[in-house]
Design a protein around this motif. Structure first.
Motif, short mmCIF file in Angstrom:
data_model
loop_
_atom_site.label_atom_id
_atom_site.label_comp_id
_atom_site.label_asym_id
_atom_site.label_seq_id
_atom_site.Cartn_x
_atom_site.Cartn_y
_atom_site.Cartn_z
N TRP A 1 0.80 -1.22 0.00
CA TRP A 1 0.00 0.00 0.00
C TRP A 1 0.83 1.28 0.00
O TRP A 1 0.33 2.35 0.29
N GLU B 1 -10.15 -4.42 -3.30
CA GLU B 1 -10.93 -3.38 -2.62
C GLU B 1 -11.79 -2.54 -3.57
O GLU B 1 -13.00 -2.37 -3.32
N HIS C 1 -5.67 -3.69 5.88
CA HIS C 1 -6.03 -2.47 5.15
C HIS C 1 -7.52 -2.37 4.91
O HIS C 1 -8.12 -1.29 5.04
N SER C 2 -8.17 -3.48 4.56
CA SER C 2 -9.61 -3.44 4.29
C SER C 2 -10.41 -3.17 5.56
O SER C 2 -11.53 -2.65 5.49
N TYR D 1 -9.96 -0.94 7.64
CA TYR D 1 -10.07 0.49 7.86
C TYR D 1 -11.25 1.11 7.10
O TYR D 1 -11.60 2.26 7.34
#
Length: 354
Positions: free
Chosen positions: A101, A155, A180-181, A183
Motif C-alpha cells: 500500500w 478493494e 487495510h480493508s 479500515y
C-alpha cells in the motif's frame, strides 16, 4: 491510443529514457538487436552487447525449451496434479509483503493500473450481466481475485458492490490485505481474503458436492499474475472449475516479445529501477496467442485483447493499439469442463473460435 499519440507520449519522457523507448517502440516489429544497436548510453552501456549475449543464451535454451514443451503436452491429464506456485516467486513476494500500500513504492505502477483495469472489468461485466444497481454496478456478482497480494484490486471491486474473495499463497500479503480493508467500513462483508493457492480453492469447490453451484464465481481476475506462475495449464483448468458457465475471466499480463524484454526487464528493472530487479522472468511471459490457446483448450472463448502502455514519466497507464508490451484479456467460460468430456472436444473447439 493511436500510434501518433503513443509516440508523442514517449517523446515527453526524460531525454535518456525517451531516446531508448522511442527507438524500441517505433521498431517493435524488428528484432531487438536491430532496434538497439545504435542506442548507447552516455556511460558506455552497449545495447548491442546486451542483444548478443541474450541471443546466444536463447539459442542454447531453444532445444531444452522445445523438449520441455513436448513433454508437458504428452503428459497432460484430465486432473489437477500440478501447482501454480513457483517457490522462487513466493520468496520474492514474501519480502515485498509489507509494501503493497505504498503508492510511491515498488507497486506504484499497479496502483496506477487501477485506472484502466477496474473500468475494464466493470464495463465487460455490465455487458454480460445487464442488471444495473445505481451506485453499486457490480452488486450481486461474486468475483475471485487470484494472486490478490495486498488487495490493490480487490478493494475497488468491492466498493463497486461485488462480493470479492482475494486469494494469495503469501500469508503476509493476505494479512496486509485484511488489515487495510478493515479500515474501510464500506467494504463490510463484501471483501474476504484467504491464504491459499488457486488449485487448493478449486479442490475445495469440487469437493462441495451439495453446494457446488453456490461455490462458483461470476468472474475471476488475475492481474499481473500469470507471468509469475509455475504451471499455466493448471491455472486455466482450475479457473474453469471454479467459474460459472458464462462467467468472465480477466487477465492483464506482459507479452513475450523482444520489446517487452527490453522495456520490462532491461529498462524498467536494470536502468530505471521502476520495479525491483528480478521481479520478472522473460521466459514466463506469454503472448496473447499462446494464452488464448491455453484458455480455449479449457473451455473459454476469448472476447477481447487490448494493448496497454505505461508511461513512467507521468506514472499513468493508457490503452494502446499494440499488444507488444502489456495487454488485457477478457474471456468467457463456454463449457462446463471440456477435459471431462473428450468426445465433445471438436465441438467445443469450434464454439470457442472467434
Amino acid at each position: 491510443m493511436s500510434s501518433v499519440s503513443a509516440v508523442y507520449n514517449i517523446r515527453m519522457l526524460p531525454n535518456k529514457f525517451g531516446r531508448i523507448v522511442l527507438g524500441l517502440y517505433s521498431s517493435r516489429s524488428s528484432s531487438v538487436c536491430g532496434v538497439v544497436q545504435t542506442t548507447v548510453s552516455r556511460n558506455g552501456f552497449s545495447w548491442t552487447a546486451v542483444c548478443k549475449k541474450r541471443t546466444l543464451w536463447l539459442q542454447r535454451c531453444a532445444g531444452e525449451q522445445t523438449q520441455q514443451h513436448n513433454q508437458q503436452c504428452q503428459s497432460s491429464t484430465r486432473s489437477v496434479h500440478q501447482t501454480t506456485v513457483d517457490p522462487e516467486e513466493l520468496k520474492r513476494f514474501q519480502t515485498l509483503a509489507s509494501k503493497w500500500w505504498d503508492e510511491n513504492g515498488e507497486f506504484k505502477a499497479l496502483h496506477a493500473m487501477n485506472d484502466l483495469r477496474v473500468p475494464f472489468i466493470r464495463d465487460n461485466l455490465l455487458n454480460v450481466h445487464k442488471a444495473h444497481h445505481p451506485g453499486k454496478p457490480l452488486a450481486g456478482r461474486r468475483i475471485l481475485d487470484v494472486g490478490c497480494g495486498g488487495g490493490l484490486l480487490t478493494e475497488p471491486l468491492g466498493r463497486l458492490g461485488a462480493s470479492v474473495l482475494g486469494i494469495d499463497p503469501v500469508e503476509d500479503s493476505i494479512s496486509m490485505a485484511q488489515l487495510h480493508s478493515s479500515y474501510d467500513p464500506d467494504l463490510g462483508e463484501r471483501v474476504r481474503y484467504r491464504a491459499c493457492t488457486l488449485e487448493e480453492l478449486s479442490a475445495d469447490v469440487a469437493g462441495d458436492e451439495v453446494g457446488l453451484q453456490a461455490g462458483l464465481f461470476d468472474a475471476i481476475v488475475a492481474s499481473e499474475v500469470v507471468e509469475h506462475l509455475a504451471d499455466l495449464e493448471t491455472f486455466a483448468l482450475c479457473c474453469g472449475r471454479v467459474l460459472k458457465p458464462g462467467g468472465s475471466l480477466f487477465i492483464t499480463t506482459i507479452n513475450k516479445t523482444n520489446l517487452s524484454y527490453a522495456l520490462a526487464i532491461v529498462v524498467a528493472e536494470q536502468l530505471l529501477c521502476i520495479v525491483p530487479s528480478g521481479t520478472h522472468d522473460w521466459e514466463k511471459f506469454i503472448s496473447p496467442v499462446e494464452l488464448e490457446r491455453h484458455l480455449e483448450s479449457n473451455g473459454f472463448s476469448v472476447q477481447s485483447v487490448q494493448g496497454m502502455f505505461y508511461n513512467p514519466a507521468s506514472g499513468a497507464w493508457s490503452w494502446a493499439n499494440s499488444t507488444a508490451i502489456n495487454y488485457a484479456l477478457h474471456a468467457v467460460k463456454v463449457a462446463e469442463d471440456p477435459k471431462s468430456e473428450p468426445q465433445s472436444d471438436n465441438q467445443d473447439s469450434s464454439e470457442a473460435t472467434h
